[in-house]
Design a protein around this motif. Structure first.
Motif, PDB file in Angstrom:
ATOM      1  N   GLU A 194      24.840  -3.578  81.810  1.00 37.27           N
ATOM      2  CA  GLU A 194      23.501  -3.479  81.084  1.00 37.27           C
ATOM      3  C   GLU A 194      23.420  -3.112  79.667  1.00 37.27           C
ATOM      4  OE1 GLU A 194      21.213  -0.402  83.157  1.00 37.27           O
ATOM      5  OE2 GLU A 194      19.556  -0.403  81.612  1.00 37.27           O
ATOM      6  N   TYR A 195      24.652  -2.562  79.193  1.00 39.30           N
ATOM      7  CA  TYR A 195      25.088  -2.275  77.960  1.00 39.30           C
ATOM      8  C   TYR A 195      25.012  -3.742  77.036  1.00 39.30           C
ATOM      9  CZ  TYR A 195      27.416   0.240  74.133  1.00 39.30           C
ATOM     10  OH  TYR A 195      27.763   1.059  73.115  1.00 39.30           O
ATOM     11  N   ARG A 196      25.912  -4.759  77.767  1.00 43.40           N
ATOM     12  CA  ARG A 196      25.850  -5.879  77.080  1.00 43.40           C
ATOM     13  C   ARG A 196      24.408  -6.568  76.996  1.00 43.40           C
ATOM     14  NH1 ARG A 196      27.104  -8.493  73.650  1.00 43.40           N
ATOM     15  NH2 ARG A 196      28.777 -10.009  73.245  1.00 43.40           N
ATOM     16  N   ALA A 197      23.790  -6.552  78.045  1.00 41.63           N
ATOM     17  CA  ALA A 197      22.765  -7.377  78.155  1.00 41.63           C
ATOM     18  C   ALA A 197      21.682  -6.724  76.960  1.00 41.63           C
ATOM     19  CB  ALA A 197      21.897  -7.272  79.550  1.00 41.63           C
ATOM     20  N   GLU A 198      21.598  -5.423  76.713  1.00 39.36           N
ATOM     21  CA  GLU A 198      20.885  -5.321  75.830  1.00 39.36           C
ATOM     22  C   GLU A 198      21.448  -5.803  74.317  1.00 39.36           C
ATOM     23  OE1 GLU A 198      19.319  -1.342  75.507  1.00 39.36           O
ATOM     24  OE2 GLU A 198      17.921  -2.372  76.844  1.00 39.36           O
ATOM     25  N   ALA A 199      22.588  -5.790  74.174  1.00 35.91           N
ATOM     26  CA  ALA A 199      23.402  -6.246  72.830  1.00 35.91           C
ATOM     27  C   ALA A 199      22.995  -7.828  72.694  1.00 35.91           C
ATOM     28  CB  ALA A 199      24.817  -5.878  72.883  1.00 35.91           C
ATOM     29  N   LEU A 200      22.686  -8.171  73.943  1.00 36.16           N
ATOM     30  CA  LEU A 200      22.383  -9.752  73.513  1.00 36.16           C
ATOM     31  C   LEU A 200      20.928  -9.932  73.445  1.00 36.16           C
ATOM     32  CD1 LEU A 200      24.069 -11.973  76.496  1.00 36.16           C
ATOM     33  CD2 LEU A 200      24.522 -11.860  74.094  1.00 36.16           C
ATOM     34  N   GLY A 201      20.132  -8.978  73.299  1.00 39.90           N
ATOM     35  CA  GLY A 201      18.514  -9.020  73.036  1.00 39.90           C
ATOM     36  C   GLY A 201      17.756  -8.930  74.197  1.00 39.90           C
TER      37      GLY A 201
ATOM     38  N   THR B  88      36.656  -5.241  75.345  1.00 40.90           N
ATOM     39  CA  THR B  88      35.788  -6.450  75.535  1.00 40.90           C
ATOM     40  C   THR B  88      34.749  -6.223  76.523  1.00 40.90           C
ATOM     41  OG1 THR B  88      37.672  -7.092  77.290  1.00 40.90           O
ATOM     42  CG2 THR B  88      37.415  -8.231  75.505  1.00 40.90           C
ATOM     43  N   ASN B  89      33.542  -6.832  76.104  1.00 40.13           N
ATOM     44  CA  ASN B  89      32.234  -6.467  77.014  1.00 40.13           C
ATOM     45  C   ASN B  89      31.549  -7.667  77.162  1.00 40.13           C
ATOM     46  OD1 ASN B  89      30.144  -5.164  77.884  1.00 40.13           O
ATOM     47  ND2 ASN B  89      29.824  -3.799  75.981  1.00 40.13           N
ATOM     48  N   ILE B  90      31.788  -8.150  78.507  1.00 39.21           N
ATOM     49  CA  ILE B  90      31.150  -9.459  78.990  1.00 39.21           C
ATOM     50  C   ILE B  90      30.581  -9.502  80.284  1.00 39.21           C
ATOM     51  CG2 ILE B  90      32.576 -11.184  77.529  1.00 39.21           C
ATOM     52  CD1 ILE B  90      34.780 -10.994  79.814  1.00 39.21           C
ATOM     53  N   PHE B  91      30.134 -10.195  80.910  1.00 35.62           N
ATOM     54  CA  PHE B  91      29.864 -10.253  82.273  1.00 35.62           C
ATOM     55  C   PHE B  91      30.816 -10.594  83.299  1.00 35.62           C
ATOM     56  CE2 PHE B  91      25.821 -10.860  79.575  1.00 35.62           C
ATOM     57  CZ  PHE B  91      25.313  -9.799  79.674  1.00 35.62           C
ATOM     58  N   PRO B  92      31.464  -9.781  84.107  1.00 32.06           N
ATOM     59  CA  PRO B  92      32.609 -10.085  84.460  1.00 32.06           C
ATOM     60  C   PRO B  92      32.307 -11.121  85.529  1.00 32.06           C
ATOM     61  CG  PRO B  92      32.144  -7.776  84.938  1.00 32.06           C
ATOM     62  CD  PRO B  92      31.169  -8.269  84.081  1.00 32.06           C
TER      63      PRO B  92
END
Lengths: 332, 257
Positions: A194-201, B88-92
């Motif tokens: 979820e954290y990453r998805a937010e960082a993607l906008g 690293t922070n991606i969608f695994p």
């Protein structure tokens, strides 16, 4: 359409659909048709639950409330108005709008917090609906429930079979398109990180709300069909067992796969039917829910990703074997 | 040259502990800025402030002359501030292609469409491949992100930032935890991005060789304060920076020293 369906075993789906379409010509035993109809209705319900849990990673303990809202809306309309198709549509629409509203409100209250708040709030509100249905006797006749008549097309078991079958197919296709759409992809992304998805906008709250409302609407639709299939309703539709059924079906079928939810609904309903039939000869099977409990544990231990995950794993193994074979042949 | 990012008296404190104190930063468009400083100097916290993961207790952040201090993470990302993370922070469980496509989807303002559109899909596919090429990820389209080597995950993060059409890239230790053999490749990708000239890059990095090689401007952060900033060659000779970065001395003695 290759991009859309390359992952879906499209031919399998078509084959099963064809088989189901022809089934009433082969076997017109009444109980079998009723059982299959139940499976179709619960398949829709399980798919709606899967949108929440499997695709978005939202845990709901009160999914039965949308099922119940759909069921009661239709039943109450038929109880007060004539049994026509138009009135069914009205009941259905009321159920869907109510469900969308309730899921939107619950979602916007709790989805910005950690997921267990949503689980707790849905549980609480669904119990509230149960109490409401018990106490508002003028409308619901309390725990005893009431019977009502339905349009003739719904009365005929064969035609109702086809109606539910087509409903499953339509809901499946709609939800499949939804999960393959850009919004669906974001849902999958949010469930993973979820954290990453937010960082993607992406504003994750908005997406969770979309998932929550979609699931509520689909569940409401299955509830309406359920009420029509029984021509009777009581407060059982709001019971926690309904939610647990959905959970069990999606877990067994495999989270995050719509086809898995359908398969799970089939397995659970068949088991329930035959195990309770067995109870007539072997009294031990009167406690068939215990067997479902065992099944649940076995599934969690042996196939943690459900039937769909199991099939995927076997396919992967075969592919690897083929690859190895090819390499060996090349070497030779 | 105009400033793409400015901070005014930016401060944040956790409890009584001031982590960032009155930082005034001006970042020129198109430059590569490295932030150095000992562990605990507040580098990552500064990044978190800039990208919106935490909110400041005092001060303002201006991005392209717009006050973004109160904006949430997704809204800042949509404005063009993108960041990579120390871990690293991606969608695994998505493939490399799907990871990048999610970024493209966000940058093409395709937020809420609930029916798949095939034309958009193929266009995104082509675009994603271009970013993969730029970040040296060719041939990995259908590999799950979790199955990538660590260095490749880093490259994937960079590709996602580019695909987001970010103008300001905040890179938090892009070489952390990467084997020595893989570092030159990451370096090359960052150099490629820099050469494009469209991006402003802010880098947190410990490897001094790399910092000296890449940076246009060096910023030194110490105990949450901006100690010095300017030309890397000059900064590195600065007495205060030397003592601060080599550690050992207390803050007071540095101020007076």
């Amino acid at each position: 359409m290759r991009g859309l369906f390359h992952k879906v075993p499209l031919y399998w789906g078509l084959a099963i659909m064809l088989f189901m379409l022809l089934f009433p010509f082969v076997n017109d035993s009444r109980s079998m048709l009723i059982l299959l109809t139940q499976i179709f209705i619960f398949a829709i319900f399980a798919m709606s639950f899967d949108i929440l849990l499997g695709y978005t990673g939202i845990v709901s303990f009160g999914h039965c409330m949308f099922f119940g809202i759909g069921a009661y809306s239709t039943a109450i309309i038929f109880n007060h108005l004539e049994a026509t198709l138009l009135n069914f549509m009205i009941g259905l629409a009321i159920g869907i709008i109510l469900s969308a509203l309730v899921s939107y409100i619950i979602g916007s209250l709790s989805l910005r917090l950690k997921s267990h708040f949503y689980a707790m709030l849905t549980l609480a509100v669904s119990q509230l609906f149960l109490v409401l249905a018990e106490k508002w006797r003028g409308l619901t006749h309390g725990g005893d429930g009431f019977t009502f008549s339905v349009p003739d097309v719904f009365k005929d078991r064969t035609s109702f079979y086809y109606i539910t079958l087509i409903s499953v197919a339509v809901v499946f296709i709609l939800l499949k398109l939804f999960t393959e759409s850009s919004t669906g992809k974001v849902l999958k992304a949010i469930s993973q990180n979820e954290y990453r998805a937010e960082a993607l906008g992406y504003k994750s709250l908005h997406y969770k709300l979309i998932a929550s409302v979609t699931a509520g609407v689909a569940a409401s639709f299955s509830g309406a069909l359920y009420a029509v299939s029984l021509r009777f309703i009581n407060t059982n539709v709001f019971s926690i067992e309904v939610t647990l059924d959905a959970l069990l079906m999606t877990m067994i079928g495999g989270l995050g796969t719509l086809a898995g939810a359908i398969a799970g609904a089939g397995i659970i309903e068949f088991l329930r039917h035959y195990l309770s039939e067995l109870a007539m000869t072997y009294p031990i099977f009167e406690r068939w829910t215990i067997i479902l409990g065992f099944l649940y544990i076995v599934v969690l231990l042996v196939f943690p990703s459900g039937l769909a995950g199991f099939i995927k794993r076997i396919n992967l193994k075969n592919k690897r074997k083929m690859k190895k074979k090819g390499e060996l042949q090349r070497v030779a | 040259m105009e400033n793409i990012l400015e901070t005014k008296d930016l401060s944040v404190s956790f409890g009584e502990h001031d982590v960032i104190k009155d930082v005034n930063l001006e970042i020129e468009r198109g430059k590569l800025i490295s932030i150095i400083g000992p562990n605990g100097a507040g580098k990552t916290t500064l990044f978190n402030l800039l990208s919106g993961q935490i909110t400041s207790t005092k001060g303002e952040i201006y991005f392209k002359n717009e006050n973004v201090t109160k904006l949430s993470v997704p809204l800042r990302a949509r404005r063009g501030i993108g960041r990579s993370f120390q871990l690293t922070n991606i969608f695994p469980e998505l493939t490399v292609l799907e990871n990048i496509r999610l970024a493209i989807q966000s940058s093409s303002k395709d937020y809420y469409s609930i029916f798949p559109r095939l034309s958009a899909l193929s266009r995104q596919q082509d675009e994603a491949k271009a970013y993969m090429k730029k970040c040296m990820l060719n041939g990995k389209e259908h590999v799950l992100a979790q199955d990538l080597a660590h260095g490749e995950k880093r490259k994937l993060e960079l590709a996602m930032l580019l695909a987001l059409k970010t103008e300001l890239l905040l890179l938090d230790e892009p070489t952390a935890g990467i084997s020595i053999e893989e570092i030159p490749a990451i370096l090359e990708v960052i150099e490629n991005i820099k050469k494009d000239g469209m991006y402003t890059i802010v880098l947190i990095e410990h490897k001094m060789e790399m910092v000296m090689h890449l940076s246009d401007i060096l910023v030194v952060l110490f105990n949450g304060e901006l100690l010095a900033s300017g030309n890397p060659q000059e900064i590195i000779k600065d007495q205060r920076v030397q003592t601060a970065y080599l550690g050992g001395l207390h803050r007071e003695s540095i101020k007076t020293g």
